[in-house]
Structure formats: structure tokens, C-alpha cells
Design a protein around this motif. Sequence first.
Motif, short mmCIF file in Angstrom:
data_model
loop_
_atom_site.label_atom_id
_atom_site.label_comp_id
_atom_site.label_asym_id
_atom_site.label_seq_id
_atom_site.Cartn_x
_atom_site.Cartn_y
_atom_site.Cartn_z
N LYS A 313 12.76 -73.46 50.89
CA LYS A 313 11.77 -74.27 50.17
C LYS A 313 11.92 -75.74 50.55
N ASN A 314 13.11 -76.12 51.00
CA ASN A 314 13.35 -77.47 51.46
C ASN A 314 12.64 -77.67 52.80
N GLU A 315 11.88 -78.74 52.94
CA GLU A 315 11.07 -78.95 54.14
C GLU A 315 11.91 -79.02 55.41
N PHE A 316 13.11 -79.54 55.31
CA PHE A 316 13.97 -79.64 56.49
C PHE A 316 14.59 -78.29 56.85
N ILE A 322 17.10 -76.56 62.74
CA ILE A 322 17.98 -77.26 61.80
C ILE A 322 18.97 -76.27 61.19
N ARG A 323 18.48 -75.10 60.80
CA ARG A 323 19.37 -74.09 60.21
C ARG A 323 20.41 -73.62 61.23
N GLY A 386 15.40 -80.09 66.27
CA GLY A 386 14.82 -79.91 64.95
C GLY A 386 14.32 -81.22 64.36
N LEU A 387 15.11 -82.30 64.51
CA LEU A 387 14.68 -83.60 64.02
C LEU A 387 13.38 -84.03 64.67
N TYR A 446 18.46 -76.03 44.61
CA TYR A 446 19.53 -76.51 45.48
C TYR A 446 18.98 -76.62 46.90
N ASP A 447 19.75 -77.25 47.80
CA ASP A 447 19.39 -77.29 49.23
C ASP A 447 20.26 -76.30 50.01
N LEU A 448 21.57 -76.57 49.98
CA LEU A 448 22.56 -75.67 50.58
C LEU A 448 23.44 -75.13 49.45
#
Length: 554
Positions: A313-316, A322-323, A386-387, A446-448
Amino acid sequence: MRKKSLWFFMMIITSLVLLAGCYGGGNVQDTEKDGDSSTDGKTEKSVLHLAVAGEIPTLKTNGAMDGLSQTMIQNVFEGLFRIDADDKVTEGLVDTYDVSEDGLTYTFHLKENALWSNGDPTKATDFIYAWKKALHPDSISPHAYLMESVKGAANIQNPDHEMYGKVDELGVKAPDDFTLEVELENDVPYFTELLTNPVFYPQNEKFAEEQQDKYALEPENLVFNGPFTLDSWDHDQKWTLKKNSDYWDVENVNVDEINFKVAKDTSTEVNLYETDTIDVANLSSEFVDVYKDHEEYTTSLKSEVYFLRMNQKNEFLSNTNIRKAIDMGWDKEQAAESILKNGSKAAYWLVFPGFVQSPGGEEFRDRFGELNKGTPEEAKELWNKGLEELGVKEINLDLLSYDDGQRKSVAEYMKNQLEKNLPGLNITINQQPNKQKLALEDDLNYDLSYSGWRNDIADPVEFLSVFLSDGAYNWQEFKNDQFDKNVKKAMVDFTDIDKRFAELQEAEEILIGEEAAISPMYQAGSARLIKPHVKGFTAHANSTYSYQWVTIGN
């Protein structure tokens, strides 16, 4: 009808013997703890003293169980089958059982001397009541997916199906008080092993209905049919289990009482052990070097794998590169060997080496080996890609973590490694007690997240089904149609075992190698101290404990 004997594992897959067993010692110490002897001085109670890291999250068999919850539940309740001291499936409340020739109908004959602690017999209808509650939309269990082999259970859980919520359509019935008949959708070779999970345990229907919303909140809101009863519960502080005099096998319950104290950090737990307040202490890495040569020190490797959830759900974190960079961007061996130091092993997989083999002898890991393993340089290259795809130069993420010292150290190490190897990444650690942490994960808040899973059955589908897009534990918004197809098919189709095995291997490759939906961290080990007078301390490989076989030396 054909008789079916007890057996621990699938007839179609060969498993290793689970890795943790029983630990015990020699002679009793002279120290006497509070409650170890009776007030009249004539007889002595056999008392085990333990420490735990936090509060019991739930005592509902249809609740969201972690390892502590399951440990408590399997000591105060009992189902049709249970896991014995050698991690083998054995009879619980079942006296005998029959299986139809096609493997689709099980008829369980219950022990008529198996009572609840209020004197009621444990009836077949108590199982039906509990199973329906675990499937009903108003009280559905996060572990209800384990019931999908029972006829109708999958459709009852599916909001898009006409049977949704119609628990009376479940394929179970009680011809009489002590006979339970279960119909399956498919012949499932490990069905009796599934039945050892607490989601299949009974609830005393009459008592539970009387308690309504108070059920399982306090000792007085429960009745028990297992080896022990919950005698007292001082929330977040301590609780006591006592031998259940109404348990059908009470003569083989060797300990009279178990006292638990909450010790939220290892130093407190070790201090309690050194002062003879508790009998067993679990050690974090900073204490391993101190005690590794001690005669009371022991280690084991568990069937429990920790991993980093990445909330898409986090855009990054919705970006695959990125993952992958996060998965590849830190030294897992160093974390296992230099921080944990308790026998844990670095993980590049979810299904750990040695867990299962194909009928032809192929190890599950043989095909794809270590997934997404790379160097910091490769991780940085993926990160920069990814960035660029996201059009950003910096990413800030929160890391949800446990609040105990050992796992805090791992989280801090991972944060430092990732921030060093992936320029522009900033991580803030959010430590939470386990109950609150589970709630945040469930809400995808949460993010991670530093998370983990332990097996209930010795089958790869046990680990992989956690990440089904419509599963109760898909707490990171991961969805892949091919992954879902392979895993769901494996849950019900055992006609071609070699193909099933290959498709589960492919599913894991999709989950980690292609999608990096999670970042495997390590297979957990454990290091502990056990007093020499404690014998038969049973630590199951799935990170739960059974206490009925403990004896305290005299």
C-alpha cells in the motif's frame, strides 16, 4: 470403511524429524520457591516457574493466536488430536476413528470420560459449535483457512459465494453425543495433523453462550478440558496454570502447577533464573557468550522463519526494484551468526532446507536454492533503478518491530545496513508489544514489519498460503494470480504429487525471487537455560510448549 492408523506426516511427502524436542536434567536444587510446598507440610506440590515476554493475546480458539496464545490454549484445552513430546500426532479426545475408502468421510468416536472442568462431558456438538464459530463472519478465525478441506468451509468463508456465512452447511454432524462425522472436499493425507491446531478445538457450547462477550476474558469466563486449568490471571503481570483434576489423562500430568511471570527483557529473565525464581530462561545473543559453556545451556533449531513484510500500500514499496533492493541490501549471515548467536540460520527462502522432499527424493530447495541473494552493489543498482522509476531521491520508511531486546538488535542492525547500502533510505524503528504489533499488521498500518511464521503441518503450503491475496494473513497487499492459482490448487489437489511439488516451488519463486513480496531474514534457533531438576521440558519445533510431561525432581 477402512481403519486409519495415526501417522505424523503425509503419505506423499517425506519430512525430516522436527528439530526441537525434549530437554531435561539431573538433580533437584535445594532452593524452594513460593508455592512449592503445601501449607500442611506433609506433601509437596510439583511447581514449574517460567517467564514470558508479554501478555497472552487471546485464549479463544478462534482468536488471532501467536506462539504464546497457542501454547496456553494447547495446555488448557484439547482437541481430537495433539502433538506429543516427540512432535508426533497422537490421540487427544479421540478414542478410535474410521475413514471411508475414498478418504472423504472421517468418523471420530470420542472418549466418554473427557470432561470439561465444570463436569460436563466434551461432546461432538462442542466441536461443531466451535468450528462454526471459527467460520462465521461475525467471529471468523484468522486460522479458518486451515478448515478449507472440510466440505463447505471454503465457500462459507467466501463473501462472493452464495454459501457465505451459512455455517449450517458445513460438512459436520453428530449422530450422537460422542460421535463426530466430518466430510471433506478432497482426500487430504495430513487431515489428522491439521486437527492438532487449536482452531479445531471444541468450545463448551452451553457455557460459551452463557458468557457471550465475556467468554475467555478471565479465568471465570472459561471452562477447560486440557491437562491444566487457568487458575489466576493478573493481566500483563503473571498467571497460574493448575493440573486439571477432570482431565481424562490426569494421571500422566506430572506437574501440579505452573507459575508464569512477565519479563519483558532478557536481562530480567536471566536475573530471575539466577536467583532461582524461574526454572527456564530463554537467552538473547548478549547472554549466549556468557552461558554457552554452562552445563544448563542448550540450543535447538526451530521450524519458524522470520521475514520482513513490505506493505505494498506504500507507494514506494509498490515498486518491485525497491523491494528487491531492500531484500538484498543487508547481511543476513552476520545477523544470524553475530547478533542472534543462538543457532539461527540466515534465510533466502520461506520453506527451509530439509523441511520436505518430493516422492523421488528431491529437496524442496534443490530447484531454486537461495532466492534473491546478491551483493550490496547489486542491491544499490536495483535501488537506484527504483528511485528513478518513482522519480524520487529519498525514501522514509517505518519499521514495525517486536519490543524484546534480541529482536530489537536485529532490527537496528538491519536499519543500519540498509541505510548504509541504499543511499537515500531513512528508517525509523517502531517497537511494539506483540499484541499491539499484530493489530497494526492486521490493519496494514505500517511500512516494513519484522514478522514470522511457524508451521502447523509439515507441508510447504503451510508457509506459502500465508500470502494468498485473499488470505487472512496477507498483511502486505501482495497479489499475484499465478501464485494464488498454484497454492490454492495445492491445498485441495493431491492427484499428481510431483506436479504439486513443482508448482509449490514455483509459487515460492514468484513470492520471493520475482516479486520480493517479503524479505526472508532467518530460520529461528533458540538458546535457553534449564534447571537440572526440570525434566521433560517439551519445546516443540513450531515454537510452542507442552507442560504436561514436565517433572520436577526431588
